[in-house]
Design a protein around this motif. Sequence first.
Motif, mmCIF file in Angstrom:
data_model
loop_
_atom_site.group_PDB
_atom_site.id
_atom_site.type_symbol
_atom_site.label_atom_id
_atom_site.label_comp_id
_atom_site.label_asym_id
_atom_site.label_seq_id
_atom_site.Cartn_x
_atom_site.Cartn_y
_atom_site.Cartn_z
ATOM 1 N N ALA A 1 5.154 3.386 4.993
ATOM 2 C CA ALA A 1 5.394 2.799 3.702
ATOM 3 C C ALA A 1 4.822 1.328 3.736
ATOM 4 O O ALA A 1 4.387 0.718 2.522
ATOM 5 N N GLN A 2 5.277 0.484 4.743
ATOM 6 C CA GLN A 2 4.601 -0.896 5.075
ATOM 7 C C GLN A 2 3.146 -0.741 4.523
ATOM 8 O O GLN A 2 2.561 -1.749 3.869
ATOM 9 N N ILE A 3 2.377 0.170 5.255
ATOM 10 C CA ILE A 3 0.933 0.230 5.036
ATOM 11 C C ILE A 3 0.600 0.492 3.668
ATOM 12 O O ILE A 3 -0.344 -0.060 3.196
ATOM 13 N N ILE A 4 1.144 1.523 2.943
ATOM 14 C CA ILE A 4 0.898 1.572 1.679
ATOM 15 C C ILE A 4 1.173 0.475 0.830
ATOM 16 O O ILE A 4 0.391 0.215 -0.127
ATOM 17 N N GLU A 5 2.194 -0.137 0.917
ATOM 18 C CA GLU A 5 2.636 -1.420 -0.068
ATOM 19 C C GLU A 5 1.501 -2.540 0.277
ATOM 20 O O GLU A 5 1.111 -3.170 -0.498
ATOM 21 N N MET A 6 1.023 -2.500 1.843
ATOM 22 C CA MET A 6 0.072 -3.534 2.040
ATOM 23 C C MET A 6 -1.205 -3.592 1.020
ATOM 24 O O MET A 6 -1.859 -4.225 0.834
ATOM 25 N N VAL A 7 -1.600 -2.224 1.214
ATOM 26 C CA VAL A 7 -2.830 -1.780 0.775
ATOM 27 C C VAL A 7 -2.763 -1.794 -0.699
ATOM 28 O O VAL A 7 -3.722 -2.378 -1.369
ATOM 29 N N LYS A 8 -1.483 -1.737 -1.348
ATOM 30 C CA LYS A 8 -1.482 -1.824 -2.867
ATOM 31 C C LYS A 8 -1.466 -3.397 -3.255
ATOM 32 O O LYS A 8 -2.486 -3.652 -4.290
ATOM 33 N N ILE A 9 -1.053 -4.047 -2.390
ATOM 34 C CA ILE A 9 -0.977 -5.540 -2.768
ATOM 35 C C ILE A 9 -2.225 -6.183 -2.626
ATOM 36 O O ILE A 9 -3.022 -6.860 -3.381
ATOM 37 N N ALA A 10 -2.825 -5.761 -1.664
ATOM 38 C CA ALA A 10 -4.342 -6.184 -1.167
ATOM 39 C C ALA A 10 -5.332 -5.822 -2.282
ATOM 40 O O ALA A 10 -6.247 -6.459 -2.743
ATOM 41 N N SER A 11 -5.252 -4.443 -2.763
ATOM 42 C CA SER A 11 -6.032 -3.899 -3.788
ATOM 43 C C SER A 11 -5.991 -4.634 -5.079
ATOM 44 O O SER A 11 -6.998 -4.565 -5.796
ATOM 45 N N ARG A 12 -4.882 -5.355 -5.244
ATOM 46 C CA ARG A 12 -4.665 -6.112 -6.664
ATOM 47 C C ARG A 12 -5.169 -7.758 -6.463
ATOM 48 O O ARG A 12 -5.067 -8.432 -7.479
ATOM 49 N N SER A 13 -5.623 -8.022 -5.312
ATOM 50 C CA SER A 13 -5.803 -9.468 -5.227
ATOM 51 C C SER A 13 -7.438 -9.703 -5.591
ATOM 52 O O SER A 13 -8.023 -8.903 -5.638
ATOM 53 N N ARG A 14 -7.463 -10.952 -5.927
ATOM 54 C CA ARG A 14 -8.795 -11.454 -6.243
ATOM 55 C C ARG A 14 -9.593 -12.084 -5.064
ATOM 56 O O ARG A 14 -9.125 -13.076 -4.916
#
Length: 826
Positions: free
Chosen positions: A405-418
């Motif tokens: 779950a933490q990996i998924i959350e980290m991937v989601k946040i990173a995917s939306r960074s600029r």
Amino acid sequence: MKHTYQVLDMSCGGCEANVKKALLALSDVCKVEIDLATKAVVIEMQSHLSLDILQQALLTAGLHYTITLPEHGFAHHSKPASNIENGNGVFYCPMFCEGEKTYSTQSGCPICGMDLVEQPSTTQATQFTCPMHPDVVQDTPGNCPICEMDLVVLESENGEQKTYQELLKKMKISVLFALPVFVISMSDLIPNNPLNTLMSVQNLGFMQFALTLPIVFWTCWVFFKRAYRSIVTWNLNMFTLVGIGTGAAFIFSVVGLFFPEIFPDNFKAENGTVLLYFEATAVILTLVLLGQLLEAKAHSQTSSALKALLQLAPATAILLKNNTEVVIAIDKIKREDLLRVKPGEKIAVDGVITEGESSLDESMISGEPIPVDKFKGDKVTAGSINGNQSFVMRAQKVGSETLLAQIIEMVKIASRSRAPIQKLADTIAKYFVPIVVLMAILTFIVWVWFGPEPALAYGFVNAVAVLIIACPCALGLATPMSVMVGVGKGAQAGVLIKNAQVLEIMDKVDVLITDKTGTLTQGKPSVEEVFSQRGSADDLLCKIASLNQYSEHPLAQAVVQFAQEKNINLTKVIDFKAIIGKGVVGVIGKQKITLGNLALMTTNKIDISDVLMEKVTVAQSQGKTVSYIGVDDKVLGYVAISDSIKSSSKKAITELMSQGVQVIMMTGDNQNTAKAVADALNLSEFQAQCLPEDKLNKIKQLQAQGKIVAMAGDGVNDSPALAQADVGIAMGTGTDVAIQSAEITLIQGDLYGIVKAKKLSYAVMKNIKQNLFFAFIYNILGVPIAAGVLFPVFGVLLSPMIAATAMSFSSVSVIANALRLRKVSL
């Protein structure tokens, strides 16, 4: 009393401060707490205030924000959930026009107008249904009450699927109407047009008008709504151009059909009728719709890595309750539950094996394809696949606490960074649409002044072509699409990227500072010898193990475990103190016990005999870590601990140095041990007996020389250095503090992950530059050709319909290029 609300329009720290100030101005409001990530506002008030009063307080302060009751699953009187925004029904813009802001409806981005994309949920409650009776839906697995069949997981249709299906339906209808309009228009090119024998030119015009109406006012009406909103808010975008271009063509054609007498001859054909552009309107809108359809399809593939991670967790697990196996939904698992994991099944949560043994496939978590043997007492992680043996595990982390779950959350946040490189595209996009509109006007004027007859018609058509072919979306999508796919690719390889900025910097790293224990070595030290100059070695072991029971350092845990294996009972310690980078001190009975390195002994003025120093030097030359054992004012012995070098460390260091990266090992261990490890890894530069501030100062020194520094470590004492480095890299096997301080986390705790991260960084940056080049060159060449620069020399004009085709496929091409990152070999 406390109530929880949401202010949907907050997007930055300034918004947060303004909302808090406005609400605190109310006399009954005592305290306001705001979670900007979830848009949640917890208000502590003396007496209940209605939503109307709260809304009026915001309006009075000049804030046109909407305050409402929470919509996504946390109670009105409870603390807001930290991951509310991850649930279904929450949407984001694929170009991240407003950063990480999310939206509660899918009406389109208010800035660029593009279709919003729904965020996948990481913690959805699982529901079950009967394949024979779909009306049977329940929260727990079991049998169908009607036919007794086993219930299966209810597959819910996500936002991307809904968007795609809706667009597909509209596309089919648009084609159905646009095709006959196109045929009627093109029939003029056929000698002795056969359609003219069936009806008059004017009636054919009325037929085109009737067929175009459903496209303009139904299937593609949303484009005009977005164009209108973009002009009203002055957030000019692709739909501004599409709306102006097709709207002008449609209105011109309607007026020309019903009131032809008001047009000059320059707008008329040889037969005296006004040239109509219903086919341009219908076909262009249909092609734009096709582009939206293809983008929706492509978007679903950009997050394929994240979806693959989401599918790793099983829907159910087998709970052992009173020696009975019960199948339960994964969201019903609680800490300390005993779960049976059968051969071939996926592990539902993080935990520890309590009975049995097996080999697990952890490739989707760690990126390593080799199965890992697990025994009683070993930890297992959610998403791993069991081998051919059954075992029982105790749940320790469930729901959002699991590593998966933490990996998924980290991937989601990173995917939306600029990424910083995106600023270039953002700056150009800001002025892009106004410039294109001015170029379209200029095109019309030039054709009217210098063009052949019918000059007005030529000018109008080419101006529309300029508006239609320009595509700001290709510029906007160039960076975020590559980042999204790249971050997902990294996660599949066991490399977690915290933000897009890291991807850009990692490619430029030229110095790597690395810790030793747990980074270059296994981080699983074992005691090889406890030496005592006088008395029993077990007596010394009892003292140092008792002292170390209060420390979380890997070396301390190794000592405690060694004592437990020898069934030595630990004693009480008072005045325990850990000195970071040196060791530990405490009092047992009436004796002061000091355990640590030479620096700690020197600081405390504890005497070491020459004979003991010789023995220590021999052990250190063999690569062992030695801690001195001081009792009161004398060193009475030492403990020698070995920690084997990871098999991948040498390969990783060799490859990094071949790429021009300077690798420096900095360790708190002694000079002899550090040299032994450095020699084994062919490291020419290392520094021993380092304190945390030494690593920090070394990084600052290198940065002052213009170096781009990466730091790899796994301990609490590495956190300052990880934070100071241009890129902090934490071993996934390390502490939570180190991982939080780092920009990259290597799940496997393998130094070769740095090589993977550098390869990924290079591939992503190359891909972004390709996308930007394509977007720039497309617009630089496309707009002048649409304006008619080729006509004087080659007699070639670009039809608005061809321009629409090119525009629709430009964004899709950028996404398709980004998807190539999925095949990059790391």
